[in-house]
Each structure stands twice: as structure tokens, then as C-alpha cells.
Design a protein around this motif. Sequence first.
Motif, PDB file in Angstrom:
ATOM      1  N   LYS A 143       0.771  -1.123   0.017  1.00  0.00           N
ATOM      2  CA  LYS A 143       0.057  -0.093   0.018  1.00  0.00           C
ATOM      3  C   LYS A 143       0.790   1.348   0.054  1.00  0.00           C
ATOM      4  CE  LYS A 143      -3.857  -2.187   2.361  1.00  0.00           C
ATOM      5  NZ  LYS A 143      -3.465  -3.444   2.220  1.00  0.00           N
ATOM      6  N   THR A 144       2.176   1.190   0.328  1.00  0.00           N
ATOM      7  CA  THR A 144       2.945   2.560  -0.053  1.00  0.00           C
ATOM      8  C   THR A 144       2.735   3.077  -1.216  1.00  0.00           C
ATOM      9  OG1 THR A 144       4.475   1.705   1.681  1.00  0.00           O
ATOM     10  CG2 THR A 144       5.262   3.316   0.116  1.00  0.00           C
ATOM     11  N   ARG A 145       2.393   4.245  -1.198  1.00  0.00           N
ATOM     12  CA  ARG A 145       2.144   4.965  -2.505  1.00  0.00           C
ATOM     13  C   ARG A 145       2.917   5.944  -3.090  1.00  0.00           C
ATOM     14  NH1 ARG A 145      -2.663   4.673  -5.437  1.00  0.00           N
ATOM     15  NH2 ARG A 145      -3.284   3.284  -4.130  1.00  0.00           N
ATOM     16  N   ALA A 146       3.304   6.022  -4.261  1.00  0.00           N
ATOM     17  CA  ALA A 146       3.894   7.148  -5.054  1.00  0.00           C
ATOM     18  C   ALA A 146       2.920   7.730  -5.706  1.00  0.00           C
ATOM     19  CB  ALA A 146       5.321   6.635  -5.556  1.00  0.00           C
ATOM     20  N   VAL A 147       2.649   9.070  -5.606  1.00  0.00           N
ATOM     21  CA  VAL A 147       1.756  10.102  -6.522  1.00  0.00           C
ATOM     22  C   VAL A 147       2.706  10.893  -7.090  1.00  0.00           C
ATOM     23  CG1 VAL A 147      -0.208  11.611  -6.480  1.00  0.00           C
ATOM     24  CG2 VAL A 147      -0.146   9.575  -4.855  1.00  0.00           C
ATOM     25  N   ARG A 148       2.445  10.984  -8.466  1.00  0.00           N
ATOM     26  CA  ARG A 148       3.291  11.850  -9.260  1.00  0.00           C
ATOM     27  C   ARG A 148       2.684  13.322  -9.030  1.00  0.00           C
ATOM     28  NH1 ARG A 148       5.001  11.149 -15.594  1.00  0.00           N
ATOM     29  NH2 ARG A 148       6.246  13.137 -15.770  1.00  0.00           N
ATOM     30  N   ARG A 149       3.764  14.265  -8.841  1.00  0.00           N
ATOM     31  CA  ARG A 149       3.468  15.755  -8.905  1.00  0.00           C
ATOM     32  C   ARG A 149       4.563  16.346  -9.414  1.00  0.00           C
ATOM     33  NH1 ARG A 149       1.728  16.322  -2.414  1.00  0.00           N
ATOM     34  NH2 ARG A 149      -0.005  14.862  -2.485  1.00  0.00           N
ATOM     35  N   TYR A 153       7.811  12.221  -7.573  1.00  0.00           N
ATOM     36  CA  TYR A 153       6.791  11.440  -6.860  1.00  0.00           C
ATOM     37  C   TYR A 153       6.636  11.719  -5.409  1.00  0.00           C
ATOM     38  CZ  TYR A 153       6.754   8.137 -10.862  1.00  0.00           C
ATOM     39  OH  TYR A 153       6.601   7.469 -12.076  1.00  0.00           O
ATOM     40  N   VAL A 154       5.768  11.838  -4.660  1.00  0.00           N
ATOM     41  CA  VAL A 154       5.517  12.004  -3.332  1.00  0.00           C
ATOM     42  C   VAL A 154       5.100  10.664  -2.734  1.00  0.00           C
ATOM     43  CG1 VAL A 154       4.486  13.163  -1.404  1.00  0.00           C
ATOM     44  CG2 VAL A 154       4.944  14.405  -3.616  1.00  0.00           C
ATOM     45  N   VAL A 155       5.877  10.094  -1.828  1.00  0.00           N
ATOM     46  CA  VAL A 155       5.837   8.760  -1.380  1.00  0.00           C
ATOM     47  C   VAL A 155       5.073   8.945   0.059  1.00  0.00           C
ATOM     48  CG1 VAL A 155       6.791   6.733  -0.726  1.00  0.00           C
ATOM     49  CG2 VAL A 155       7.589   7.930  -2.552  1.00  0.00           C
ATOM     50  N   ASN A 156       4.302   8.326   0.283  1.00  0.00           N
ATOM     51  CA  ASN A 156       3.751   7.876   1.793  1.00  0.00           C
ATOM     52  C   ASN A 156       3.398   6.208   2.063  1.00  0.00           C
ATOM     53  OD1 ASN A 156       2.724  10.732   3.100  1.00  0.00           O
ATOM     54  ND2 ASN A 156       2.480  10.915   0.897  1.00  0.00           N
ATOM     55  N   GLY A 157       3.707   5.929   3.153  1.00  0.00           N
ATOM     56  CA  GLY A 157       3.748   4.695   3.635  1.00  0.00           C
ATOM     57  C   GLY A 157       4.481   4.107   4.475  1.00  0.00           C
ATOM     58  N   ILE A 204      13.928  -2.632  15.071  1.00  0.00           N
ATOM     59  CA  ILE A 204      13.266  -3.705  15.465  1.00  0.00           C
ATOM     60  C   ILE A 204      14.263  -4.492  15.747  1.00  0.00           C
ATOM     61  CG2 ILE A 204      11.778  -5.657  14.874  1.00  0.00           C
ATOM     62  CD1 ILE A 204      10.625  -4.017  12.844  1.00  0.00           C
ATOM     63  N   MET A 205      14.389  -5.140  17.081  1.00  0.00           N
ATOM     64  CA  MET A 205      15.426  -6.087  17.697  1.00  0.00           C
ATOM     65  C   MET A 205      14.974  -7.499  17.418  1.00  0.00           C
ATOM     66  SD  MET A 205      17.343  -3.584  18.823  1.00  0.00           S
ATOM     67  CE  MET A 205      18.690  -4.742  19.569  1.00  0.00           C
ATOM     68  N   MET A 206      16.096  -8.221  16.929  1.00  0.00           N
ATOM     69  CA  MET A 206      16.031  -9.548  16.575  1.00  0.00           C
ATOM     70  C   MET A 206      16.113 -10.450  18.104  1.00  0.00           C
ATOM     71  SD  MET A 206      15.928  -9.926  13.401  1.00  0.00           S
ATOM     72  CE  MET A 206      16.669 -11.409  12.885  1.00  0.00           C
ATOM     73  N   ILE A 207      15.382 -11.668  17.707  1.00  0.00           N
ATOM     74  CA  ILE A 207      15.303 -12.580  19.099  1.00  0.00           C
ATOM     75  C   ILE A 207      16.780 -12.729  19.743  1.00  0.00           C
ATOM     76  CG2 ILE A 207      15.468 -14.553  17.880  1.00  0.00           C
ATOM     77  CD1 ILE A 207      13.350 -15.783  19.860  1.00  0.00           C
ATOM     78  N   SER A 208      17.648 -12.660  18.459  1.00  0.00           N
ATOM     79  CA  SER A 208      19.197 -13.031  19.243  1.00  0.00           C
ATOM     80  C   SER A 208      19.639 -11.671  19.935  1.00  0.00           C
ATOM     81  CB  SER A 208      19.846 -13.339  17.876  1.00  0.00           C
ATOM     82  OG  SER A 208      19.879 -11.980  17.037  1.00  0.00           O
ATOM     83  N   GLY A 209      19.082 -10.715  20.074  1.00  0.00           N
ATOM     84  CA  GLY A 209      19.673  -9.614  20.768  1.00  0.00           C
ATOM     85  C   GLY A 209      20.149  -8.599  19.749  1.00  0.00           C
ATOM     86  N   ASP A 210      20.205  -8.761  18.506  1.00  0.00           N
ATOM     87  CA  ASP A 210      20.951  -8.197  17.578  1.00  0.00           C
ATOM     88  C   ASP A 210      19.797  -7.004  16.871  1.00  0.00           C
ATOM     89  OD1 ASP A 210      23.468  -9.164  17.211  1.00  0.00           O
ATOM     90  OD2 ASP A 210      22.449 -10.878  17.061  1.00  0.00           O
ATOM     91  N   HIS A 211      20.373  -5.790  16.334  1.00  0.00           N
ATOM     92  CA  HIS A 211      19.622  -4.940  15.521  1.00  0.00           C
ATOM     93  C   HIS A 211      19.812  -5.094  14.070  1.00  0.00           C
ATOM     94  CE1 HIS A 211      18.730  -0.659  14.453  1.00  0.00           C
ATOM     95  NE2 HIS A 211      18.015  -1.086  14.069  1.00  0.00           N
ATOM     96  N   ASP A 212      19.186  -5.874  13.380  1.00  0.00           N
ATOM     97  CA  ASP A 212      19.370  -6.077  11.963  1.00  0.00           C
ATOM     98  C   ASP A 212      18.185  -5.157  11.320  1.00  0.00           C
ATOM     99  OD1 ASP A 212      21.678  -7.446  12.465  1.00  0.00           O
ATOM    100  OD2 ASP A 212      20.686  -9.522  12.349  1.00  0.00           O
ATOM    101  N   VAL A 213      17.119  -5.382  11.697  1.00  0.00           N
ATOM    102  CA  VAL A 213      15.865  -5.004  10.881  1.00  0.00           C
ATOM    103  C   VAL A 213      15.215  -3.634  11.452  1.00  0.00           C
ATOM    104  CG1 VAL A 213      15.667  -7.307   9.692  1.00  0.00           C
ATOM    105  CG2 VAL A 213      14.460  -6.663  12.100  1.00  0.00           C
ATOM    106  N   ASN A 214      14.444  -3.152  10.764  1.00  0.00           N
ATOM    107  CA  ASN A 214      13.606  -1.917  10.984  1.00  0.00           C
ATOM    108  C   ASN A 214      12.235  -1.748  10.423  1.00  0.00           C
ATOM    109  OD1 ASN A 214      16.441  -0.322  12.216  1.00  0.00           O
ATOM    110  ND2 ASN A 214      16.948  -1.457  10.370  1.00  0.00           N
ATOM    111  N   GLN A 215      11.580  -0.724  11.057  1.00  0.00           N
ATOM    112  CA  GLN A 215      10.449  -0.369  10.144  1.00  0.00           C
ATOM    113  C   GLN A 215      10.537   1.162   9.689  1.00  0.00           C
ATOM    114  OE1 GLN A 215       6.595  -0.689  11.905  1.00  0.00           O
ATOM    115  NE2 GLN A 215       5.234   0.009  10.372  1.00  0.00           N
ATOM    116  N   VAL A 216      10.582   1.408   8.343  1.00  0.00           N
ATOM    117  CA  VAL A 216      10.778   2.760   7.596  1.00  0.00           C
ATOM    118  C   VAL A 216       9.310   3.368   7.399  1.00  0.00           C
ATOM    119  CG1 VAL A 216      11.797   3.995   6.032  1.00  0.00           C
ATOM    120  CG2 VAL A 216      12.959   1.897   6.938  1.00  0.00           C
ATOM    121  N   PHE A 217       9.263   4.608   7.765  1.00  0.00           N
ATOM    122  CA  PHE A 217       8.115   5.371   7.334  1.00  0.00           C
ATOM    123  C   PHE A 217       8.431   6.583   6.565  1.00  0.00           C
ATOM    124  CE2 PHE A 217       7.505   3.529  11.798  1.00  0.00           C
ATOM    125  CZ  PHE A 217       6.616   3.079  11.743  1.00  0.00           C
ATOM    126  N   PHE A 218       7.369   6.748   5.656  1.00  0.00           N
ATOM    127  CA  PHE A 218       7.684   7.875   4.593  1.00  0.00           C
ATOM    128  C   PHE A 218       6.243   8.499   4.765  1.00  0.00           C
ATOM    129  CE2 PHE A 218       9.255   3.833   2.938  1.00  0.00           C
ATOM    130  CZ  PHE A 218      10.577   4.124   2.643  1.00  0.00           C
TER     131      PHE A 218
END
Length: 398
Positions: A143-149, A153-157, A204-218
Motif C-alpha cells: 500500500k505504500t503509494r507514490a503519487v506523481r506531482r 513522486y511523493v511517497v507515503n506509507g 526492531i530488535m531480533m530475538i538474538s539480541g541484534d539490531h538487523d531490521v527496522n520499520q521505515v516510515f515515509f
Amino acid sequence: MSLSLTPDELRFRDEVRAFIAAHLSPESRRASFLNVSFFSDPDIVAPWQKALHERGWVAPGWPHEHGGPGWSAAQRWIFESECARAGAPQLSPMGIKMVGPVLMRFGTTEQKKFYLPRILSGEDRWCQGYSEPGSGSDLASLKTRAVRRGERYVVNGTKIWTTHAHFANRMFALVRTSDEPRQQDGISFLLIDMKSPGITIRPIMMISGDHDVNQVFFDDVEVPLANLVGEEGRGWTYGKYLLEFERGGGVNSPKLKYALEKVRLLANSDLSCHAISRPEIATKLSEIELDLQTLEFAELKVLSALQRGDNPGPVSSILKLRASEVHQAITRVGVEIVGQNALVEETRRPLHALDDEPLIPEDVLSAVPRHLNGRANTIFGGSSEIQRDIIARQVLGL
């Protein structure tokens, strides 16, 4: 498996070994050994990538015209095997093995000239904007959307499980540019500058205790039209092409053989009370070794296809499925081998940054975190269930 090498290939192998001996430091080997993720932190990779770049060896699978060495399939196999045997850090595949091949095939001349050299030098670090909350295996519903202006593009999601977004300065992303009856037809492939205003990264912290992944907001992130790869609405095609290289464009079995050898050495050591003497451990190690030999043959077949200029195709799903399962089998038996030491938890991260005496010997320190981190291997890049569905439909014709 033992391959018969020609005299020229033997000379090349010696050249690679000499290069590794001259440029891979003991510190880099230790950091690589203690890295429990499929991805290496930039501080582990940077010195090694710099040396490879100066030699022109960063991207073994790239042709000469784009800055690669133009190696044969045998040379690629030798190089990957020797790097794995030496314990060299793994370079991030996001640029070299994923977005790089897409740009070579579908990018404009300007995109190739700008991005490909920066991938090789390590100046650009990439992350992948595919999965979203509610759109993982069903990626076409994104659903992350890119609208052409005008000219932008203007990206939200939002994107989730974004590996190393906290290190990256670039993202390649699938975004929705139109609503079509067939969801895949409304998706486009964008290149996004991670320093753009409106981008927020949440760890987002992994179950192993490491920081590998994230959530990115636009939030109203502006992206130039020049950052569209190929045609608008064709992103699903480009994204599938990329996934073929993510799943089957590399060489995993040499790294897995190195991991298995480390586990086998541990099983033969006093640290594990010589766990190799236990029949169930010896049997599991032998079964993994047989699976690895099968994976080697399959990877060599794909390398031969790549040498002819073909893309990996649906067989990449077989490689991804089996490599992830073998990896998990290795880490699982590793935990069994360390025995009661698996109950000890070292909370400091990253492990390679520890500069004092760890709670348990380094030979067993990473066994449990590596096993926990590796649980994601059968999910990222397309879950095992998705891979089996692709194999059934596109390989077996069911």
C-alpha cells in the motif's frame, strides 16, 4: 565435493589465496566469525571492501563493462570458496547482488553511470523496501503509494523488516503508483535517498539480541522522476527479477561449508566434551554434509547458466529453500554441541565489539545468537512456503 581445476584455475586460486593473506586482517576474521547475521555491519565490511575494490574484485558476477572482473563460473566459485575458507566478511548483497543486476538490465544509462560505481566502492549502502505490515508473502497487496506531482513522486506509507536501513543511504522500493484490477500492474520500482526529509527509521530488535531490521516510515517523501527504474507500472517484473538474484544469484555453499567445519571442529574439542563421539551428533553432521554436496551441484549448475548470460530463473527458489534449511540445521546442531554453555547469555552487542573477556569462550559465544538469528532465514527473501509454491508451479509444472 572435489572439483578438477585446470592449471590456469590453480594459478588463479593461488592468486586469490595470496590476496586474502595480504589484505584480510585477523581483526576482520574475528569480527566475521562473531557476526551472527546474514549481513555484516559496515565497520566489519569497509576495510575488506576497500581492498577488493582496489583490486577490482568487489562484484564477482559483474561483467567488465560495468566494473566487474568478468570472471568465468569456475573463477567465481574459486573466489567465493577461498573467501569462505578464510573467514572473510560477507559484503552486503543489497547493492552488488540485488539492485545492481536490476540496474544493469533495466536502468537508464544515467542510472548505471551514477549508481553502479558507488555500489562497487561502498559509497552507497542499500536497503530493500519490499515488505509492509500486512503485505509480506502477499507482496502484491502493498500500500505504500507514490503519487506523481510535476517532476517528482511523493511517497507515503511504511516498509517493515528493512534490513540495515539504519546503515543505508539508499533504498530500492516497490511502491504503488496506480490502482489496477490486477494489483501487480500498479507497482513501480523506485530508488529512494534515505536522507530525504520525511523518512523515519524505527529499530526492531531480533530475538538474538541484534539490531538487523527496522520499520521505515515515509511522510510526503519527494523522489525525483529520474529515480524510477524502467517503466511505471512494471515494478513487479523488476522486483521478481531482483528476487531471482537474491535467492539464487550468489554462492552460499562455500560459506555453509565453512560454518559446518567450524561446528565440526567445536564438536571435536574439549569445549564440547568431544560431542562428536555422540552418535546422534555424528549422524546429524554427516546428513548436513550430504545436503551441502547436493546444494553445491545445484549452485554450480546455476553459475553455468549465469555464465551464458541467463538469469537464475525459478531454480533460484530451490537454492534459497535448501540453503536456508541447511543453515538452520548447522546452527541447530551447533547449539546441541555447546551443551550447557547454551544457557549462558551474553547481552552485549555486537559481539565482535567486545574488548574484554566474554562470559564463555569465543568459540561457543555466537552459537545461540547465530541459531536464533538464523530462524529468519526461512522467512526473508520469500518464505519457504512461497518457495515451495514457486517450485511446484514453475519447476515441476503442478
